[in-house]
Design an enzyme around this catalytic site. Sequence first.
Site, short mmCIF file in Angstrom:
data_model
loop_
_atom_site.label_atom_id
_atom_site.label_comp_id
_atom_site.label_asym_id
_atom_site.label_seq_id
_atom_site.Cartn_x
_atom_site.Cartn_y
_atom_site.Cartn_z
N LYS A 28 0.86 -1.20 0.00
CA LYS A 28 0.00 0.00 0.00
C LYS A 28 0.88 1.24 0.00
O LYS A 28 1.88 1.32 0.72
CB LYS A 28 -0.89 0.00 1.26
CG LYS A 28 -1.69 1.29 1.45
CD LYS A 28 -2.72 1.49 0.35
CE LYS A 28 -3.39 2.88 0.49
NZ LYS A 28 -4.30 3.16 -0.64
N CYS A 114 -2.64 9.77 -6.57
CA CYS A 114 -3.78 9.53 -5.70
C CYS A 114 -4.76 10.69 -5.82
O CYS A 114 -4.39 11.85 -5.60
CB CYS A 114 -3.36 9.38 -4.24
SG CYS A 114 -4.80 9.15 -3.16
O1 LIG Z 1 -3.50 6.29 -5.60
C1 LIG Z 1 -4.61 5.97 -5.12
N1 LIG Z 1 -5.61 5.65 -5.96
C2 LIG Z 1 -6.85 5.38 -5.52
O2 LIG Z 1 -7.75 5.15 -6.34
N2 LIG Z 1 -7.10 5.35 -4.17
C3 LIG Z 1 -6.02 5.35 -3.26
C4 LIG Z 1 -6.37 6.00 -1.95
O3 LIG Z 1 -7.38 6.74 -1.88
O4 LIG Z 1 -5.61 5.77 -0.99
N3 LIG Z 1 -4.82 5.93 -3.78
#
Ligand SMILES: O=C1NC(=O)NC(C(=O)O)N1
Length: 297
Positions: A28, A114
């Site tokens: 993540k 993001c």
């Molecule tokens: O880079 C991202 N893309 C997404 O679609 N959602 C996540 C997030 O919201 O953490 N981050």
Amino acid sequence: MNAAGVCDYTRADLDAMQNSSAASFVTKSATVSPREGNPEPRYRDTAWGSINSMGLPNFGLSYYLSYVSQAQQEQPEKTYFVSISGFSAEDDVALLNQIYQSDFNGIIELNLSCPNVVGKPQTGYDFETVAHVLDTVFAQFTRLPLGVKLPPYFDLVHFDQMAAILNRYPLAYVNSVNSIGNGLLVNPHSETVLIKPKHGLGGIGGAYLKPTALANVFAFRQRLKPEIQIIGTGGVQSGVDVFEHILCGADMVQVGTALHQEGVAVFERLTRELRNIMAGKGYRKIDDFKGKLKTLD
Ligand SMILES: O=C1NC(=O)NC(C(=O)O)N1
């Protein structure tokens, strides 16, 4: 493999990835400090895909570096990915310093896309900032391979401008695409949005995303120097979708929404379906069709 953000938040998620038939996993996106993320509900699946506004919840980079350090010892034949998401070039430098001071020997994914942190624009849509970040990063950090996770672009001039910037750097790869930012899904029965953050706006994934994802993979393959590989992400739900991403030029394919909906069994199914498609067409290896999409020119 997984797309960053899916099946990679907790040790249990990463164990599921590590013990699956996926070739690798990415952790993540880690930020400088651990984050709770946005209020729930912040993720919803639909028949056509998903909407999310997670807000970069993560346990901090050291949590993920220590997991990968253990994974590297358990299955040394794999190359692991760690994703980072700074809110400035200085943040990215701090995150990279932490990685370089660890025993991590895999690939770094710099998330420039993001769409869900209120007040923080998607870096990938600010071309000058992208150039500044990459100037800063590559001035100091060249030992470990590094790729960038890009938002989807929707204009040929933007493909040209971004490719001209990206071609200036020793990037290992470009990962196209992240979710389509700030889409909106509603429930017509309750006349309500599906997720809480940002009045219901969030990143769109799944089948909704595939045409955009394929266009970005194809357009960047045509424009990027051959040393920069391409990871195709977006709308992969079947072996045909994997085949199409590779046909457009993807060297590696990531799975997000379908992994969230089906679990890690999706990797065996996709691999089996791709093998069947290749056998049916007489292809023995990926290079037999990678990047060979025919146009009608
Ligand atoms: O880079 C991202 N893309 C997404 O679609 N959602 C996540 C997030 O919201 O953490 N981050």
